[in-house]
Design an enzyme around this catalytic site. Sequence first.
Site, mmCIF file in Angstrom:
data_model
loop_
_atom_site.group_PDB
_atom_site.id
_atom_site.type_symbol
_atom_site.label_atom_id
_atom_site.label_comp_id
_atom_site.label_asym_id
_atom_site.label_seq_id
_atom_site.Cartn_x
_atom_site.Cartn_y
_atom_site.Cartn_z
ATOM 1 N N LYS A 112 -0.313 11.590 6.258
ATOM 2 C CA LYS A 112 -0.027 10.449 7.154
ATOM 3 C C LYS A 112 0.632 9.319 6.370
ATOM 4 O O LYS A 112 1.642 8.755 6.783
ATOM 5 C CB LYS A 112 -1.350 10.000 7.794
ATOM 6 N N LYS B 55 0.839 -1.204 0.000
ATOM 7 C CA LYS B 55 0.000 0.000 0.000
ATOM 8 C C LYS B 55 0.883 1.268 0.000
ATOM 9 O O LYS B 55 0.553 2.256 -0.662
ATOM 10 C CB LYS B 55 -0.928 -0.019 1.216
HETATM 11 P P1 NAD Z 1 -12.420 8.364 7.761
HETATM 12 O O1 NAD Z 1 -11.760 9.336 8.679
HETATM 13 O O2 NAD Z 1 -13.498 8.807 6.832
HETATM 14 O O3 NAD Z 1 -12.999 7.117 8.615
HETATM 15 C C1 NAD Z 1 -12.337 6.525 9.699
HETATM 16 C C2 NAD Z 1 -13.389 6.108 10.713
HETATM 17 O O4 NAD Z 1 -12.760 5.411 11.788
HETATM 18 C C3 NAD Z 1 -14.111 7.308 11.348
HETATM 19 O O5 NAD Z 1 -15.516 7.148 11.198
HETATM 20 C C4 NAD Z 1 -13.678 7.282 12.810
HETATM 21 O O6 NAD Z 1 -14.667 7.772 13.697
HETATM 22 C C5 NAD Z 1 -13.405 5.800 12.999
HETATM 23 N N1 NAD Z 1 -12.514 5.474 14.119
HETATM 24 C C6 NAD Z 1 -11.348 6.068 14.474
HETATM 25 N N2 NAD Z 1 -10.827 5.452 15.556
HETATM 26 C C7 NAD Z 1 -11.679 4.444 15.883
HETATM 27 C C8 NAD Z 1 -11.676 3.465 16.910
HETATM 28 N N3 NAD Z 1 -10.696 3.400 17.822
HETATM 29 N N4 NAD Z 1 -12.725 2.602 16.965
HETATM 30 C C9 NAD Z 1 -13.739 2.664 16.062
HETATM 31 N N5 NAD Z 1 -13.787 3.574 15.066
HETATM 32 C C10 NAD Z 1 -12.762 4.455 14.978
HETATM 33 O O7 NAD Z 1 -11.222 7.689 6.952
HETATM 34 P P2 NAD Z 1 -11.305 6.875 5.577
HETATM 35 O O8 NAD Z 1 -11.140 7.826 4.443
HETATM 36 O O9 NAD Z 1 -12.475 5.953 5.618
HETATM 37 O O10 NAD Z 1 -9.937 6.038 5.681
HETATM 38 C C11 NAD Z 1 -9.808 4.920 6.545
HETATM 39 C C12 NAD Z 1 -8.473 4.233 6.243
HETATM 40 O O11 NAD Z 1 -8.487 3.802 4.871
HETATM 41 C C13 NAD Z 1 -7.248 5.120 6.419
HETATM 42 O O12 NAD Z 1 -6.168 4.382 6.917
HETATM 43 C C14 NAD Z 1 -6.982 5.607 5.006
HETATM 44 O O13 NAD Z 1 -5.616 5.962 4.828
HETATM 45 C C15 NAD Z 1 -7.368 4.384 4.198
HETATM 46 N N6 NAD Z 1 -7.801 4.655 2.816
HETATM 47 C C16 NAD Z 1 -8.635 5.696 2.513
HETATM 48 C C17 NAD Z 1 -9.005 5.925 1.194
HETATM 49 C C18 NAD Z 1 -9.905 7.082 0.801
HETATM 50 O O14 NAD Z 1 -9.924 7.414 -0.389
HETATM 51 N N7 NAD Z 1 -10.639 7.684 1.706
HETATM 52 C C19 NAD Z 1 -8.529 5.082 0.183
HETATM 53 C C20 NAD Z 1 -7.725 4.009 0.523
HETATM 54 C C21 NAD Z 1 -7.348 3.803 1.847
#
Ligand code: NAD
Length: 297
Positions: free
Chosen positions: A241, A173
Amino acid sequence: MTKPVIGFIGLGRMGAPMAKNLLAADHPLIAYDIVPDKVEALVEAGAKAGSSCRQVARESQLIISIVPDSPDVEEAILGAEGVIQGVSAGDVLIEMSTIAPGVGRRVAAALDEKGVPMLDCPVSGGPQGAEAGTLSIMSGGPEETFQQYLPVLQVMGERIEHFGPSGSGYMVKLCNQVGCVITIQAVCEVLGLAAKAGLDVRKVWQTVGSGLAASRIMELLGPKMLERDYAPGFTLSLQEKDLRLVAAAADELEMPLPATTLVHQLIRSLSAKGKGELGTQALILALEDLANCKVEG
Ligand code: NAD
């Protein structure tokens, strides 16, 4: 395989549509997020509400997590109310966040002591890919666990590969993120140069985007840059990040990454100006600032 009860942790931009796809594929699912409204939205889609990571782990056989960063995974999985407190031997964790490979290996080792295998399965494809169930999924961890749970991963993704032991998926990743940020910057520079030259920027985007410089990022983020639509699919702060994780991995391997480092600094300059919650297409703002030009069309 009979469908296991899935405990789904992290219902953000990625997690919510991924969990909805699992529900649509008739997987019984308990959903949990630290933000109660996000749990409520999944309950409306047919999930059972979870009340903590520990409780979700106690009531399910397969736990899936996708939260922002390494400390969030440590809290959700190893914390006092974490998954590790609720699992039984034979349960499985599929961890899908983008985090440091070393942290992932440590979490996997702690779960292994409880007889719980963990797969690291970070994803690429953004919220659109999550909604469509077409994510790329990069996996590390025990091969037999990967094979066993492949049908579940296939509900969420299309291109799904196993790369080796624990941490390998996270490392792939990070390679993916190198490709993404350099390509986003390439799109910015194509459009920025066209604007500075007084060209019809949209026409340039259409033409260049149909030639050798075509890319998914040109196709998806180009129009957003032209429309000055900076609403996030993936935020600059999450991208920063990821680039911190890339830099740490590159330092460890003594690997020079000149272009990635440059884009990291540009993203950091936008975060310093309070723009971290904009989408990654807002990288164009850093170039506009440097070039004193405006990209629109
Ligand atoms: P986001 O901030 O929209 O969602 C993350 C969720 O996790 C939030 O709803 C938050 O409240 C919850 N959370 C945080 N700590 C928690 C805990 N201890 N227990 C339960 N819930 C908890 O982020 P996202 O965009 O969905 O990204 C999530 C992951 O996926 C990240 O690591 C990101 O780098 C990766 N990612 C994101 C994308 C994208 O395009 N958004 C693409 C690929 C990978």
